[in-house]
Design an enzyme around this catalytic site. Sequence first.
Site, PDB file in Angstrom:
ATOM      1  N   GLU A 256       0.864  -1.184   0.000  1.00 44.96           N
ATOM      2  CA  GLU A 256       0.000   0.000   0.000  1.00 44.96           C
ATOM      3  C   GLU A 256       0.904   1.240   0.000  1.00 44.96           C
ATOM      4  OE1 GLU A 256      -2.542  -0.561   3.405  1.00 44.96           O
ATOM      5  OE2 GLU A 256      -3.191  -2.495   2.673  1.00 44.96           O
ATOM      6  N   HIS A 277      -7.358   1.394   2.902  1.00 46.77           N
ATOM      7  CA  HIS A 277      -7.066   0.926   4.264  1.00 46.77           C
ATOM      8  C   HIS A 277      -7.721   1.852   5.303  1.00 46.77           C
ATOM      9  CE1 HIS A 277      -4.013  -1.550   6.747  1.00 46.77           C
ATOM     10  NE2 HIS A 277      -5.065  -1.265   7.481  1.00 46.77           N
TER      11      HIS A 277
HETATM   12  P1  NAD Z   1      -8.272 -11.345  16.539  1.00 47.57           P
HETATM   13  O1  NAD Z   1      -6.910 -11.700  17.039  1.00 47.57           O
HETATM   14  O2  NAD Z   1      -9.336 -11.028  17.517  1.00 47.57           O
HETATM   15  O3  NAD Z   1      -8.810 -12.527  15.604  1.00 47.57           O
HETATM   16  C1  NAD Z   1      -8.034 -13.184  14.661  1.00 47.57           C
HETATM   17  C2  NAD Z   1      -8.509 -14.630  14.569  1.00 47.57           C
HETATM   18  O4  NAD Z   1      -7.782 -15.267  13.531  1.00 47.57           O
HETATM   19  C3  NAD Z   1      -8.278 -15.423  15.869  1.00 47.57           C
HETATM   20  O5  NAD Z   1      -9.470 -16.068  16.279  1.00 47.57           O
HETATM   21  C4  NAD Z   1      -7.208 -16.451  15.456  1.00 47.57           C
HETATM   22  O6  NAD Z   1      -7.345 -17.709  16.117  1.00 47.57           O
HETATM   23  C5  NAD Z   1      -7.468 -16.576  13.971  1.00 47.57           C
HETATM   24  N1  NAD Z   1      -6.318 -17.103  13.229  1.00 47.57           N
HETATM   25  C6  NAD Z   1      -5.007 -16.871  13.444  1.00 47.57           C
HETATM   26  N2  NAD Z   1      -4.268 -17.576  12.535  1.00 47.57           N
HETATM   27  C7  NAD Z   1      -5.154 -18.232  11.756  1.00 47.57           C
HETATM   28  C8  NAD Z   1      -5.003 -19.113  10.648  1.00 47.57           C
HETATM   29  N3  NAD Z   1      -3.790 -19.459  10.196  1.00 47.57           N
HETATM   30  N4  NAD Z   1      -6.130 -19.616  10.087  1.00 47.57           N
HETATM   31  C9  NAD Z   1      -7.359 -19.283  10.575  1.00 47.57           C
HETATM   32  N5  NAD Z   1      -7.556 -18.470  11.613  1.00 47.57           N
HETATM   33  C10 NAD Z   1      -6.467 -17.945  12.196  1.00 47.57           C
HETATM   34  O7  NAD Z   1      -8.042 -10.150  15.510  1.00 47.57           O
HETATM   35  P2  NAD Z   1      -9.117  -9.049  15.043  1.00 47.57           P
HETATM   36  O8  NAD Z   1      -9.089  -7.907  15.973  1.00 47.57           O
HETATM   37  O9  NAD Z   1     -10.375  -9.740  14.750  1.00 47.57           O
HETATM   38  O10 NAD Z   1      -8.418  -8.555  13.669  1.00 47.57           O
HETATM   39  C11 NAD Z   1      -8.490  -9.358  12.500  1.00 47.57           C
HETATM   40  C12 NAD Z   1      -7.698  -8.740  11.356  1.00 47.57           C
HETATM   41  O11 NAD Z   1      -8.175  -7.430  11.049  1.00 47.57           O
HETATM   42  C13 NAD Z   1      -6.185  -8.586  11.590  1.00 47.57           C
HETATM   43  O12 NAD Z   1      -5.512  -8.960  10.393  1.00 47.57           O
HETATM   44  C14 NAD Z   1      -6.002  -7.105  11.741  1.00 47.57           C
HETATM   45  O13 NAD Z   1      -4.697  -6.738  11.368  1.00 47.57           O
HETATM   46  C15 NAD Z   1      -7.051  -6.600  10.767  1.00 47.57           C
HETATM   47  N6  NAD Z   1      -7.443  -5.203  10.969  1.00 47.57           N
HETATM   48  C16 NAD Z   1      -7.597  -4.423   9.856  1.00 47.57           C
HETATM   49  C17 NAD Z   1      -7.971  -3.085  10.003  1.00 47.57           C
HETATM   50  C18 NAD Z   1      -8.180  -2.211   8.793  1.00 47.57           C
HETATM   51  O14 NAD Z   1      -7.974  -1.010   8.890  1.00 47.57           O
HETATM   52  N7  NAD Z   1      -8.616  -2.744   7.668  1.00 47.57           N
HETATM   53  C19 NAD Z   1      -8.142  -2.537  11.284  1.00 47.57           C
HETATM   54  C20 NAD Z   1      -8.008  -3.362  12.391  1.00 47.57           C
HETATM   55  C21 NAD Z   1      -7.647  -4.702  12.223  1.00 47.57           C
END
Ligand code: NAD
Length: 308
Positions: A256, A277
């Site tokens: 990005e 993003h």
């Molecule tokens: P979280 O840690 O609460 O949940 C992530 C889940 O993914 C967990 O339940 C974990 O067990 C699971 N996981 C980990 N590895 C895995 C795999 N190999 N296969 C399947 N499942 C797997 O995180 P969250 O707060 O729900 O955030 C999720 C995503 O959103 C992250 O990538 C975070 O970086 C992204 N995010 C993006 C933005 C944005 O601006 N677009 C903002 C915040 C978070």
Amino acid sequence: MLVTDHVADLLLERLRGAGLEVDYRPGISRGELLRIVHGYDALVVRSRTRVDREVIERAERLKVIARAGVGLDNIDVEAARERGIRVVNAPAAATQSVAELTIGLLIAAARRLAESLELARGGVWKKVMGFELYGKTLAVIGFGRIGRRVAEIARAIGMKIVAYDVVDLSSHAEKIGAEFTRDLHEALRRADAVTLHVPLTPETWHLIGRREFEAMKRGVILVNTSRGPVVDSEALLWALEEGIVAAAALDVLEHEPPATEAEKRLVSHPRVFVTTHIGASTREAQQRVAEETARKLIEALAAQCGAD
Ligand code: NAD
């Protein structure tokens, strides 16, 4: 402390209000960071600054690294741990904002909003045919905070949910009337729409590649608000051309701004809807991020200094 990315004024206010000396250097180059980082007790970053082993090894005085946001994929947490440096973040602050954006993108893809907008802007008053989400199956890949919130809202729209995670979260799924599976391909096979909510780790890099697209139904929708490299861009282009993916909505890309030919083609693809993003870019999420990051940073710094 050194702040190397653009952060909310409120965060700076909270830190200064606690009597901390703050050097605000958003946009600082990597070379400059490597040159000066040895002089600071705390480092505050968002997602731009890469805090890898090289930075951490030069940071002789560093006690705390704060990520003003959710994902820690730009920080070498293991290298920090080895040096006794605490890493803090605001993991839940953006959950609702990202979930709302995800649902918005899902609707945008199902109703082909990007195409309709293009037509209207070009003065062409033509209808585009979409489909309802009601009664369709949504595969939620990664059933953590954001995945679960997306599932709750999608249930309210009348979608069926099949959730996939590496951890057994079947009891959480049951609570909201979702099905749970530990088999990624089973979830993908059944889905009319797929939404990604895993963190970026070595295991999730290109989690959705050619084999996964081959497992999906023809005409599926893909939404990615997690991290760009979770999806193989080349494979997604292939799946769009093959008609497997009817539309994709992406808040994140592998680089990005887009750097590769495949990413540039995705951005200008008529059936791809790319946002810049913006998942956590709401007033509410940023306020929570600022409050939580400041509180945790101040506490961690006090604890680390007390331990010296
Ligand atoms: P979280 O840690 O609460 O949940 C992530 C889940 O993914 C967990 O339940 C974990 O067990 C699971 N996981 C980990 N590895 C895995 C795999 N190999 N296969 C399947 N499942 C797997 O995180 P969250 O707060 O729900 O955030 C999720 C995503 O959103 C992250 O990538 C975070 O970086 C992204 N995010 C993006 C933005 C944005 O601006 N677009 C903002 C915040 C978070």
